[in-house]
Design a protein around this motif. Structure first.
Motif, PDB file in Angstrom:
ATOM      1  N   CYS A 195       0.508  -1.511   0.058  1.00 45.93           N
ATOM      2  CA  CYS A 195       0.160  -0.187  -0.158  1.00 45.93           C
ATOM      3  C   CYS A 195       0.930   1.355  -0.218  1.00 45.93           C
ATOM      4  N   GLN A 196       0.741   2.515  -0.508  1.00 46.66           N
ATOM      5  CA  GLN A 196       1.090   3.827  -0.080  1.00 46.66           C
ATOM      6  C   GLN A 196       0.461   4.424   0.293  1.00 46.66           C
ATOM      7  N   PRO A 197       0.990   4.723   2.348  1.00 49.44           N
ATOM      8  CA  PRO A 197       0.330   5.599   2.759  1.00 49.44           C
ATOM      9  C   PRO A 197       0.404   7.207   2.144  1.00 49.44           C
ATOM     10  N   VAL A 198      -1.113   7.945   2.431  1.00 52.69           N
ATOM     11  CA  VAL A 198      -1.569   8.583   2.763  1.00 52.69           C
ATOM     12  C   VAL A 198      -1.362   9.534   3.556  1.00 52.69           C
ATOM     13  N   LYS A 199      -1.994   9.245   4.641  1.00 48.06           N
ATOM     14  CA  LYS A 199      -1.963  10.353   5.762  1.00 48.06           C
ATOM     15  C   LYS A 199      -1.144   8.958   7.199  1.00 48.06           C
ATOM     16  N   VAL A 200      -0.622   9.729   7.523  1.00 49.10           N
ATOM     17  CA  VAL A 200       0.407   9.302   9.238  1.00 49.10           C
ATOM     18  C   VAL A 200       0.017  10.163  10.263  1.00 49.10           C
ATOM     19  N   ALA A 201       0.257   9.714  11.326  1.00 48.72           N
ATOM     20  CA  ALA A 201       0.494  10.386  12.628  1.00 48.72           C
ATOM     21  C   ALA A 201       1.338   9.360  13.490  1.00 48.72           C
ATOM     22  N   THR A 202       2.833  10.557  13.934  1.00 46.98           N
ATOM     23  CA  THR A 202       4.032   9.113  14.279  1.00 46.98           C
ATOM     24  C   THR A 202       4.039   9.933  15.757  1.00 46.98           C
ATOM     25  N   ARG A 203       4.193   8.834  16.590  1.00 42.59           N
ATOM     26  CA  ARG A 203       5.188   9.462  17.504  1.00 42.59           C
ATOM     27  C   ARG A 203       5.881  10.603  18.190  1.00 42.59           C
ATOM     28  N   TRP A 204       7.118  11.134  16.757  1.00 45.42           N
ATOM     29  CA  TRP A 204       7.447  11.941  16.888  1.00 45.42           C
ATOM     30  C   TRP A 204       7.252  13.259  16.477  1.00 45.42           C
ATOM     31  N   ASP A 205       5.596  13.659  15.858  1.00 50.39           N
ATOM     32  CA  ASP A 205       4.726  14.267  15.515  1.00 50.39           C
ATOM     33  C   ASP A 205       5.349  15.593  16.614  1.00 50.39           C
TER      34      ASP A 205
END
Length: 210
Positions: free
Chosen positions: A115-125
């Protein structure tokens, strides 16, 4: 963003054995080995509606790796569902029949989604409000902190790891042979299809051919 590949351990249902159609269902909101979560509601299928390939081990370098096609797709109760038709009705596609036999005999317990990521959330934001919101929706314990939560992603293909040089693939083929799911002809065809697999099979002394 770079495409990602994640192995899922599906519940498999045979929908039509004569037409080689099977349904793969997997819950993919569990924390995976990469310490990541893929949100089920985030699956999108815009890029694969016209061409939804079912391939061997994410290998697009040769059309002979095409095992079939995904003929239906949906998200049900936080589960990604793909219905696959194996190309076993093409006599020249020996790998598709090999994969079908291995799956039918339950020696291929997993598929891998590309798959191709479109929207992510990370713990480094820097602003963790969105990340914390996703963790809350997933009802994760406070001590569980995924590195990445894929909130929206486009599915590109579905893969089955059929013939590989890794020990697990070799062992599974040997088990299938001993159980009678594969015969000598199947093993011979596997050797012809993949030189890497043939080499690994022989090196491990797993060559149960007469």
């Amino acid at each position: 963003m770079q495409a990602i590949r994640r192995t899922i351990h599906p519940v498999v249902r045979i929908l039509d054995e004569k037409k080689y159609i099977a349904e793969f269902t997997a819950s993919d909101e569990t924390l995976d080995l990469h310490n990541e979560v893929i949100r089920a509601a985030g699956w999108r299928f815009n890029l694969c509606k016209k061409n939804f390939p079912f391939v061997n081990s994410h290998d697009y370098s040769d059309i002979r790796n095409m095992l079939g096609k995904v003929v239906d797709f949906s998200v049900r109760s936080k589960q990604l569902v793909n219905v696959v038709q194996y190309a076993c009705d093409v006599p020249e596609n020996q790998l598709a029949m090999f994969a079908w036999k291995m799956m039918l005999a339950k020696f291929l317990p997993a598929v891998s989604v590309g798959c191709q990521p479109v929207k992510v959330a990370t713990r480094w934001d820097s602003d963790k409000e969105f990340y914390n919101q996703q963790c809350a929706e997933l009802k994760l314990p406070r001590e569980v902190t995924p590195d990445v939560i894929y909130v929206e992603q486009e599915q590109l293909e579905l893969s089955q790891c059929v013939l590989g040089a890794n020990p697990n693939a070799v062992a599974q083929v040997e088990k299938a042979y001993r159980a009678g799911a594969l015969n000598d002809s199947d093993i011979s065809q596997a050797f012809q299809i993949s030189r890497d697999f043939a080499s690994a099979f022989e090196q491990r002394n797993h060559r149960p051919r007469t």
